[in-house]
Design a protein around this motif. Structure first.
Motif, PDB file in Angstrom:
ATOM      1  N   LYS A  94       0.886  -1.102   0.054  1.00 18.51           N
ATOM      2  CA  LYS A  94       0.061   0.050  -0.009  1.00 18.51           C
ATOM      3  C   LYS A  94       0.968   1.385  -0.082  1.00 18.51           C
ATOM      4  N   TYR A  95       1.690   1.207   0.821  1.00 21.58           N
ATOM      5  CA  TYR A  95       2.749   2.346   0.948  1.00 21.58           C
ATOM      6  C   TYR A  95       4.080   1.993   0.443  1.00 21.58           C
ATOM      7  N   TRP A  98      10.664   4.848  -2.466  1.00 21.48           N
ATOM      8  CA  TRP A  98      11.952   4.438  -3.635  1.00 21.48           C
ATOM      9  C   TRP A  98      13.030   5.261  -3.130  1.00 21.48           C
ATOM     10  N   LYS A 100      17.156   6.430  -3.673  1.00 21.00           N
ATOM     11  CA  LYS A 100      18.146   6.780  -4.779  1.00 21.00           C
ATOM     12  C   LYS A 100      19.349   5.899  -5.030  1.00 21.00           C
ATOM     13  N   LYS A 115      17.304  10.306   5.029  1.00 23.47           N
ATOM     14  CA  LYS A 115      16.351  11.186   4.232  1.00 23.47           C
ATOM     15  C   LYS A 115      17.175  11.510   3.033  1.00 23.47           C
ATOM     16  N   ALA A 116      18.543  11.672   2.956  1.00 21.67           N
ATOM     17  CA  ALA A 116      19.540  11.860   1.937  1.00 21.67           C
ATOM     18  C   ALA A 116      19.055  11.151   0.743  1.00 21.67           C
ATOM     19  N   GLY A 119      14.134   8.908  -2.362  1.00 22.70           N
ATOM     20  CA  GLY A 119      13.873   9.452  -3.871  1.00 22.70           C
ATOM     21  C   GLY A 119      12.643   9.739  -3.813  1.00 22.70           C
ATOM     22  N   ARG A 120      11.624   8.943  -3.602  1.00 23.55           N
ATOM     23  CA  ARG A 120      10.143   9.452  -3.344  1.00 23.55           C
ATOM     24  C   ARG A 120       9.333   8.558  -2.540  1.00 23.55           C
ATOM     25  N   ILE A 121       8.053   8.971  -2.154  1.00 21.30           N
ATOM     26  CA  ILE A 121       7.667   8.335  -1.097  1.00 21.30           C
ATOM     27  C   ILE A 121       6.050   8.426  -1.169  1.00 21.30           C
ATOM     28  N   THR A 122       5.258   7.495  -1.105  1.00 20.81           N
ATOM     29  CA  THR A 122       3.740   7.597  -1.156  1.00 20.81           C
ATOM     30  C   THR A 122       3.528   8.585  -0.310  1.00 20.81           C
ATOM     31  N   GLU A 123       2.375   9.157  -0.936  1.00 20.69           N
ATOM     32  CA  GLU A 123       1.839  10.446  -0.091  1.00 20.69           C
ATOM     33  C   GLU A 123       0.984   9.879   0.993  1.00 20.69           C
ATOM     34  N   MET A 136      14.947   3.125  -7.760  1.00 19.21           N
ATOM     35  CA  MET A 136      14.480   4.109  -8.870  1.00 19.21           C
ATOM     36  C   MET A 136      13.785   3.530  -9.831  1.00 19.21           C
ATOM     37  N   THR A 150       4.873  11.342   6.122  1.00 17.90           N
ATOM     38  CA  THR A 150       5.401  11.979   5.071  1.00 17.90           C
ATOM     39  C   THR A 150       5.356  13.578   5.217  1.00 17.90           C
ATOM     40  N   THR A 153       8.370  14.374   7.580  1.00 21.04           N
ATOM     41  CA  THR A 153       9.836  14.225   6.759  1.00 21.04           C
ATOM     42  C   THR A 153      10.355  15.489   6.261  1.00 21.04           C
TER      43      THR A 153
ATOM     44  N   VAL B 311       0.542  17.123   1.142  1.00 23.19           N
ATOM     45  CA  VAL B 311       1.661  17.768   0.264  1.00 23.19           C
ATOM     46  C   VAL B 311       1.371  18.496  -0.555  1.00 23.19           C
ATOM     47  N   ARG B 340      -2.566   7.665  -6.085  1.00 21.59           N
ATOM     48  CA  ARG B 340      -1.782   8.095  -4.816  1.00 21.59           C
ATOM     49  C   ARG B 340      -0.491   8.482  -5.010  1.00 21.59           C
ATOM     50  N   LEU B 341       0.284   7.673  -5.811  1.00 23.22           N
ATOM     51  CA  LEU B 341       1.607   7.841  -5.932  1.00 23.22           C
ATOM     52  C   LEU B 341       1.822   9.149  -6.833  1.00 23.22           C
ATOM     53  N   THR B 346      11.960  16.908  -6.031  1.00 30.25           N
ATOM     54  CA  THR B 346      13.137  16.281  -5.451  1.00 30.25           C
ATOM     55  C   THR B 346      13.824  17.460  -4.553  1.00 30.25           C
ATOM     56  N   TYR B 349      13.017  17.545  -1.138  1.00 33.41           N
ATOM     57  CA  TYR B 349      13.633  16.700  -0.029  1.00 33.41           C
ATOM     58  C   TYR B 349      15.171  16.927   0.288  1.00 33.41           C
TER      59      TYR B 349
END
Lengths: 180, 351
Positions: A94-95, A98, A100, A115-116, A119-123, A136, A150, A153, B311, B340-341, B346, B349
């Motif tokens: 579900k969640y 990604w 880098k 955190k560095a 890449g991305r994260i489900t909202e 990725m 989210t 973060t 967000v 959702r995704l 970038t 972040y």
């Protein structure tokens, strides 16, 4: 090998539901071939009915493994997912998170996701939610538990932990002796 | 016609049947109607014709028993003669164990330690005045003599309202009361002693510890009984905080070879129940998901952002401040919010 008791199933399903939520129904109620959960030597296996029936005829001490190992029960009755369950978690997750390319190796060596490296994260991912971690190019690498939601973060500094490591595909090499 | 020969031969035949001759005469106990044959079994005939051999030995024994019964004194009755059985001679083992010795009273223990051998007091004593044996206590007892006498000696310094009869009666009642108390104490001491003796035997600890473990075991046993004493035999009890699993309950597992269909339906039911629990349990509740407050934050965010999430709302404000008030055109990566995704810029972040 035996079916899970109700308490055991509850514990295992709760853990799985933390990653795949309501999609757990798709694991139990498969369209292609009936599958079931079996407990053997404290490990939970997700087996097709056909191979389960074949496995019945093997004596317990001789049976090493069958189907796919989802995880194991520890002595205090908690259920721990193994990396082998990733094949079933990834399609239904579900969640997702990604990471880098520069964060892939640290994660595969068993470190938490910083955190560095995110890449991305489900909202709308809440705190302490089970997430599946991909690189990725959408290859599942493992799974973990979010440290923050989210929204939270955004305020964090790059070295802070976003996802707590639970299992990664590096375990296939690192824990080869004990994993199966 | 001379039938004496025939009779003689018949009699000898009968005699051979009636008289049983054995190496060791069997033990006949007519009181229990029992015959015990201690003779050695003849192995050859036992091996060859077992049935006939057993039958013959049994017949001999029964013959002995019957002939002993006919030699007993009889009573005639309308139903015919009855043999009067003698008292049994065989010693039967005791059905119950031997009674345990009674625990000693305090006095008995003291007397034993000091080597005092007191004679047992008779219940009756000789009354010189009445010239008769009277009971020591009870109805017309000797102990009531003092208060029942017609003339009392009164000390010189006694009060004006001094009643010697009443005084004697009170003293007697007090003695009886004290004796009763001591008796109870003896009983309690005896019970305690026996209990600790067994507990110490089992546990091998001090007196107090033995008592304590015994009491604890008793409580555990009671608790275990109460836990299964519900309508469902304890199956649907709500588990209490810190409650231990019942000991000595065997686990029962489903058979391996059950049809997968039934297993599936059971699992689905469990998942459904789990899903209902999820709503209620704090573990599965997402933040802001209507946790008893008036405002369901999650729902409000979804409504305000048009289903795009928190967000996107934050982005909207930042882009609005950075790129002017129209807020359009710079959000290509975000797509239109049905999934959702979404790709997030970038720089948010990575700084």
């Amino acid at each position: 090998m035996r079916p899970l008791t109700e308490d055991e199933s509850k514990v295992a399903f709760e853990k799985l539901a933390n990653y795949i939520g309501k999609n757990l129904v798709h694991l139990v109620d498969r369209q292609d071939e009936p599958h079931c959960f079996r407990l053997h030597k404290g490990r939970v296996y997700y087996v097709s009915e056909a191979s389960m029936r074949l496995g019945i005829s093997v004596a317990r001490p001789n049976l090493v493994s069958l189907g796919t190992c989802l995880g194991k029960f520890n002595k205090s009755g908690k259920f721990k997912l193994h990396i082998t369950s990733l094949d079933y978690l990834a399609p239904y997750a579900k969640y997702k998170v990604w990471i880098k390319p520069n964060g892939e190796m640290p994660f595969l060596y068993g470190n938490h996701v910083l955190k560095a490296h995110l890449g991305r994260i489900t909202e709308d991912t809440p705190e302490h939610q089970g997430v599946v971690i991909y690189n990725m190019s959408d290859v599942p690498l493992g799974f973990g538990v979010t440290a923050r939601s989210t929204v939270d973060t955004r305020k964090l500094d790059p070295t802070s932990i976003i996802v707590f490591h639970q299992a990664d595909v590096g375990e296939y090499l690192r824990d080869e002796d004990t994993l199966f | 016609m001379d039938v004496s020969d025939i009779l003689a031969s018949q009699a000898s035949k009968n005699k051979s049947i009636l008289v049983v001759e054995k190496d060791i005469p069997p033990d006949v106990d007519a009181g229990f109607l029992t015959v015990t044959d201690l003779n050695v079994i003849d192995k050859e005939s036992y091996d060859h014709e077992r049935e006939t051999y057993l039958q013959s030995t049994a017949r001999d024994s029964v013959q002995l028993l019957l002939s002993s019964l006919f030699s007993l004194p009889t009573l005639s009755s309308p139903e015919g003669p009855f043999a009067q059985l003698p008292t049994p001679t065989t010693q039967l083992p005791r059905a119950k164990p031997l009674p345990k010795p009674k625990p000693l009273t305090k006095w008995e223990r003291f007397a034993r330690a000091k080597g005092i051998h007191s004679q047992k007091r008779d219940k009756k004593v000789w009354d010189e005045e009445r010239q008769a044996w009277v009971p020591r206590w009870g109805w017309k007892g000797k102990n009531k003599e003092e208060e029942a006498q017609w003339l009392h000696e009164v000390p010189a310094n006694a009060d004006a309202d001094y009643d010697p009869a009443k005084d004697a009666r009170v003293a007697r009642k007090a003695r009886a009361k004290q004796n009763e108390r001591q008796h109870l104490q003896n009983l309690a001491r005896g019970a305690r002693h026996q209990l600790t003796a067994t507990a110490n035997y089992v546990v091998g600890t001090g007196v107090g510890a033995g008592m304590q473990t015994e009491r604890k075991k008793e409580i555990d046993r009671t608790l275990a009984t109460t836990r299964v004493s519900t309508a469902s035999m304890g199956k649907f009890n709500r588990a209490l905080e810190g409650e231990k699993k019942l000991r000595g309950v065997k686990r029962k597992f489903d058979p391996i070879e059950r049809s997968v269909e039934t297993e599936k339906s059971a699992s689905l039911a469990l998942i459904k129940k789990l899903g209902n629990d999820v709503r209620g349990s704090s573990k599965f509740k997402k933040d802001g998901d209507g946790d008893g407050k008036v405002l369901n934050v999650r729902k409000a965010v979804r409504f305000a952002s048009g289903g795009r999430g928190a967000v996107s709302l934050a982005l909207k404000t930042t882009t609005a401040t950075q790129y002017g008030s129209d807020g359009k055109g710079k959000r290509k990566m975000q797509g239109k919010g049905n999934g959702r995704l979404r790709w997030l810029p970038t720089e948010l972040y990575t700084h």
